[in-house]
Design an enzyme around this catalytic site. Structure first.
Site, PDB file in Angstrom:
ATOM      1  N   ASP A  74       3.539  -0.312  -8.491  1.00 38.34           N
ATOM      2  CA  ASP A  74       3.415   0.228 -10.201  1.00 38.34           C
ATOM      3  C   ASP A  74       3.709   1.563  -9.942  1.00 38.34           C
ATOM      4  O   ASP A  74       4.169   2.366  -9.000  1.00 38.34           O
ATOM      5  CB  ASP A  74       2.165  -0.234 -10.812  1.00 38.34           C
ATOM      6  CG  ASP A  74       2.102  -0.085 -12.202  1.00 38.34           C
ATOM      7  OD1 ASP A  74       2.747   0.635 -12.958  1.00 38.34           O
ATOM      8  OD2 ASP A  74       1.856  -1.371 -12.791  1.00 38.34           O
ATOM      9  N   GLY A 106       8.238   1.809  -6.266  1.00 38.40           N
ATOM     10  CA  GLY A 106       7.130   1.927  -7.369  1.00 38.40           C
ATOM     11  C   GLY A 106       8.048   2.388  -8.719  1.00 38.40           C
ATOM     12  O   GLY A 106       9.246   2.262  -8.865  1.00 38.40           O
ATOM     13  N   HIS A 107       7.009   2.693  -9.485  1.00 44.61           N
ATOM     14  CA  HIS A 107       7.505   2.966 -11.044  1.00 44.61           C
ATOM     15  C   HIS A 107       7.630   4.260 -11.400  1.00 44.61           C
ATOM     16  O   HIS A 107       7.858   4.884 -12.596  1.00 44.61           O
ATOM     17  CB  HIS A 107       6.792   2.359 -12.171  1.00 44.61           C
ATOM     18  CG  HIS A 107       6.747   0.723 -12.019  1.00 44.61           C
ATOM     19  ND1 HIS A 107       6.102  -0.126 -12.810  1.00 44.61           N
ATOM     20  CD2 HIS A 107       7.560   0.027 -10.998  1.00 44.61           C
ATOM     21  CE1 HIS A 107       6.430  -1.232 -12.664  1.00 44.61           C
ATOM     22  NE2 HIS A 107       7.163  -1.419 -11.549  1.00 44.61           N
ATOM     23  N   GLY A 108       7.439   5.303 -10.419  1.00 39.09           N
ATOM     24  CA  GLY A 108       7.682   6.793 -10.307  1.00 39.09           C
ATOM     25  C   GLY A 108       6.395   7.502 -10.807  1.00 39.09           C
ATOM     26  O   GLY A 108       5.220   7.029 -10.805  1.00 39.09           O
TER      27      GLY A 108
END
Ligand SMILES: *[C@@H]1O[C@H](CO)[C@@H](O)[C@H](O)[C@H]1NC(C)=O
Ligand SMILES: *[C@@H]1O[C@H](CO)[C@@H](O)[C@H](O)[C@H]1NC(C)=O
Ligand SMILES: *[C@@H]1O[C@H](CO)[C@@H](O)[C@H](O)[C@H]1NC(C)=O
Ligand SMILES: *[C@@H]1O[C@H](CO)[C@@H](O)[C@H](O)[C@H]1NC(C)=O
Length: 360
Positions: A182, A204-206
């Site tokens: 995430d 990941g999502h940054g």
């Protein structure tokens, strides 16, 4: 590996005063800890003794492999406390080189490390692996420095934010490497004066501010700096996200992203005020969170999708004072060069703009 600590939740509720001179040492082996055995009670007892002692204390976990269940290290304490291994340098206030793992028997999904209401502390050289939930959660803290944090989990592990910060101020995260399923770092409501520097993120999502606006009575976000970070193979780069149809108004301001490198990032620059995954909200009602004083400067690299820049603000409250300066994001796909989209925002543009700003 040498130092596998199997931790369900390490819940820290302590209060660290300023550094004194005397040093009391509390070695967990003196409290019954043995290699390869469960040291939960021994650690707790060593902590309690340290907490009750006047002056500076150090809780030592000698190098080795141990098991550890959920443990809550609570304050307030009589003096500052270090928790560390013998092998670590002496100048660390709270620096425990440990590998945090998971307990598959847990019924509720465990957060590997929680820092609640900690002030004036340093957390260094922590490695968190394969958390079931957030790896590190920071809540109600003030003046907390995270350095050399390593987080690793598979890119497809759900809801495993690397470091989540909420209702905290004066938080720095530097020289760290976060790969997870995430957000690498997420900043929830009440994140104030947070600096993120030299962090590598991916998968990941940054690095995200938000999501904001899902709950009642959220606190404002301000003073966020993300500097000198690299994102690799992430779904987002730097992102601000707010829910539509939020119950109360709110604000997020003074948020700056500078000197960021994107490697194959799906949405490198994104403001998303219509964030509504899985139709959990009434997407047609605009967000009431006001976003202002935002800058994206010196952001370069490669986008994994054509839409490299998306600034989608609320149609109810426009974003104000958004700066795009020296953006250079390329896209190699067949659909042609990278594009940018803007809604309800008029960014202040300077320097290079690749893709051209606000042109689809
Ligand atoms: C965090 O970084 C800022 C800016 O570099 C600095 O002024 C502040 O003292 C740092 N805070 C902590 C807790 O390390
Ligand atoms: C950035 O962090 C890495 C560790 O992730 C470290 O090796 C490197 O020296 C840091 N760079 C700077 C400029 O401090
Ligand atoms: C990023 O993704 C590319 C393409 O899928 C892959 O070749 C590369 O190894 C990945 N990089 C990292 C650091 O995981
Ligand atoms: C906008 O951000 C800059 C840079 O942090 C800060 O100096 C300035 O005070 C902010 N302006 C407003 C009106 O908040």
């Amino acid at each position: 590996m040498g130092k596998t600590l199997s931790i369900a939740t390490l819940s820290l509720l302590l209060f660290l005063a300023s550094t004194g001179n005397a040093l009391n040492v509390f070695d967990v082996t003196k409290y019954g800890a043995q290699a390869n055995a469960d040291i939960t009670q021994a650690l707790l007892n060593a902590w309690k003794a340290a907490c009750a002692a006047a002056g500076s204390s150090r809780v030592v976990v000698p190098e080795g492999t141990y098991r550890l269940g959920e443990v809550s290290l609570r304050g307030p304490c009589m003096g500052p406390i270090e928790v560390l291994e013998l092998s670590m340098a002496k100048d660390k206030l709270l620096g425990n080189k440990m590998i945090v793992g998971e307990n598959t028997n847990c019924k509720t999904l465990a957060i590997n490390l929680r820092f609640d209401f900690i002030t004036n502390s340093i957390v260094r050289d922590i490695r968190s692996m394969n958390s079931k939930n957030f790896h590190i959660n920071v809540f109600g803290c003030k003046n907390l420095m995270f350095q050399h944090i390593i987080v690793s989990a598979p890119g497809n592990s759900v809801n495993t934010d690397g470091i989540h910060i909420g209702r905290s101020s004066g938080i720095n995260i530097t020289d760290s490497n976060i790969g997870t399923g995430d957000d690498c770092i997420s900043l929830g409501d009440g994140s104030q004066d947070v600096t993120i520097r030299n962090v590598s993120c991916g998968p990941g999502h940054g690095i995200s501010i938000g999501s904001l606006g899902k709950y009642m009575n959220e606190q404002p976000v301000f003073g966020i700096r993300v500097i000198g970070c690299t994102l690799t193979n992430t779904t987002n780069g730097v992102r601000i996200k707010t829910w539509p149809s939020n119950p109360t108004s709110g604000s997020a301001t003074d948020m700056h992203f500078e000197d960021i490198i994107m490697n194959n990032v799906a949405n490198p620059i994104i403001i998303d005020q219509v964030y509504c995954p899985w139709n959990q909200c009434k997407a047609q009602i605009p967000s009431k969170i006001k976003l202002s004083n935002i800058s994206f400067r010196n952001i370069r690299g490669t986008s994994a999708t054509k839409e490299a820049v998306e600034l989608i603000c609320s149609r109810n409250i426009l974003c104000e004072r958004v700066v795009l300066a020296n953006i250079d994001l390329t896209y190699q796909g067949l659909e042609g060069p990278a594009t940018s989209t803007c809604a309800n925002v008029n960014p202040i543009i300077s320097g290079k703009q690749n893709p051209p700003a606000c042109v689809l």
